[in-house]
Design an enzyme around this catalytic site. Structure first.
Site, PDB file in Angstrom:
ATOM      1  N   TYR A 108       0.832  -1.207   0.000  1.00  0.00           N
ATOM      2  CA  TYR A 108       0.000   0.000   0.000  1.00  0.00           C
ATOM      3  C   TYR A 108       0.867   1.258   0.000  1.00  0.00           C
ATOM      4  O   TYR A 108       0.654   2.176  -0.802  1.00  0.00           O
ATOM      5  CB  TYR A 108      -0.914  -0.045   1.221  1.00  0.00           C
ATOM      6  CG  TYR A 108      -1.814   1.144   1.435  1.00  0.00           C
ATOM      7  CD1 TYR A 108      -2.946   1.343   0.647  1.00  0.00           C
ATOM      8  CD2 TYR A 108      -1.565   2.062   2.456  1.00  0.00           C
ATOM      9  CE1 TYR A 108      -3.792   2.420   0.867  1.00  0.00           C
ATOM     10  CE2 TYR A 108      -2.404   3.140   2.681  1.00  0.00           C
ATOM     11  CZ  TYR A 108      -3.515   3.312   1.885  1.00  0.00           C
ATOM     12  OH  TYR A 108      -4.353   4.385   2.106  1.00  0.00           O
TER      13      TYR A 108
ATOM     14  N   GLU B  27      -6.347  10.716   8.512  1.00  0.00           N
ATOM     15  CA  GLU B  27      -7.309   9.923   9.294  1.00  0.00           C
ATOM     16  C   GLU B  27      -8.716  10.409   8.959  1.00  0.00           C
ATOM     17  O   GLU B  27      -9.157  11.457   9.443  1.00  0.00           O
ATOM     18  CB  GLU B  27      -7.035  10.103  10.795  1.00  0.00           C
ATOM     19  CG  GLU B  27      -5.585   9.853  11.220  1.00  0.00           C
ATOM     20  CD  GLU B  27      -5.150   8.393  11.110  1.00  0.00           C
ATOM     21  OE1 GLU B  27      -6.018   7.498  11.181  1.00  0.00           O
ATOM     22  OE2 GLU B  27      -3.945   8.150  10.946  1.00  0.00           O
TER      23      GLU B  27
END
Ligand code: NAP
Length: 254
Positions: A150, A182
């Site tokens: 990733y 986030e």
């Protein structure tokens, strides 16, 4: 501010849920036409009910998938004004917990369709003097541990942003990256639920987000992406824009 996005056709990979879903909804609100490339048909249907939009329910992997998506879009609308490369998932293929085969698959699944879509959409983007927005991740610059595939893909998306910005200067196509840290999305919820005490884990993360001690909202990532697609951002290119409440750069002791 007039974003001048009315009737602009914008491709969004992973455009039915999470950050991509917020971008699609925001584009509809601006009068643009999001083309959601996303297998999530239930969530896609909810967005289609909001206004003019289109869904191509495929999970991108091979080059032929992207080629087909561009073909279908051009058959329906005859133009492409923008591309948001967004589909991806943090799949925890690490150096220790992982294999070379899993690594290669993770990179391919998170990266290759960014190139494929840009490649096949390019002739249309040249005509429209369009924009490309790549959604990357703070893990590209901070690391996370246990997720080599990733992060390799996310880092490559940042370098391709600069590379394409240079290559596409003659066509006045802008290319920028948005970097979330986030953001509470379905993907994030799945990840937080892998912890023994998801609530405590979420609290420990939000406590470290400098601005407001809260998660970034998908709509806040969408606002930046939509601005970058708009006529108001015609002189912004090759940029990596962090929309993260200061999470990546500000002093962690704050
Ligand atoms: P999400 O909630 O899982 O939404 C992504 C959507 O994309 C889902 O509908 C998913 O379908 C679809 N999708 C995944 N792979 C696809 C593919 N190959 N082809 C077409 N559609 C595909 O994810 P998100 O949190 O919004 O993340 C969007 C982007 O932001 C990703 O690139 C991610 O790396 C990045 N990002 C997110 C965060 C965060 O905190 N959420 C932080 C940094 C970066 P399925 O659910 O069926 O797979």
């Amino acid at each position: 501010m007039n974003l001048n996005l009315s009737n602009k056709v914008i491709l969004i990979s992973g455009g039915a849920k999470g950050i991509g879903g917020a971008i699609s909804k925001g584009l509809i609100a601006e009068g643009a036409i999001p083309v959601m490339i996303d297998p999530s048909e239930k969530e896609g249907a909810e967005i289609l009910a909001l206004g003019e939009a289109f869904q191509i329910p495929v999970r991108l992997f091979d080059a032929a998938d992207s080629e087909n998506v561009v073909k279908i879009t051009l058959e329906k609308y005859g133009r492409i004004d923008g591309l948001v490369n967004n589909a991806g998932a943090n799949d925890s293929v690490g150096l220790e917990k992982g294999s070379p085969e899993e690594f290669e698959k993770s990179v391919a699944k998170n990266l290759n369709h960014y190139y494929h879509l840009a490649h096949y959409a390019l002739p249309s983007l040249k005509k429209s003097k369009g924009s490309i927005v790549n959604i990357s991740s703070k893990t590209a610059v901070t690391g996370q541990g246990g997720t080599s595939g990733y992060t390799a893909a996310k880092g490559a998306q940042l370098s391709l942003t600069r590379e394409w910005a240079v290559e596409l200067l003659p066509y006045e196509i802008t290319v920028n990256a948005v970097i979330p840290a986030e953001v509470y999305t379905p993907l994030y919820e799945n990840w937080i639920n892998t912890f023994e005490d998801p609530k405590a884990k979420l609290e420990s993360i939000t406590a470290k987000i400098p601005l407001g001690k809260r998660m970034t909202k998908p709509e806040e990532i969408a606002a930046m992406a939509i601005f970058l697609l708009s006529d108001q951002a015609r002189h912004i290119t090759g940029q990596h824009l962090y929309v993260d409440g200061g999470y990546t750069h500000l002093d962690r002791s704050l």
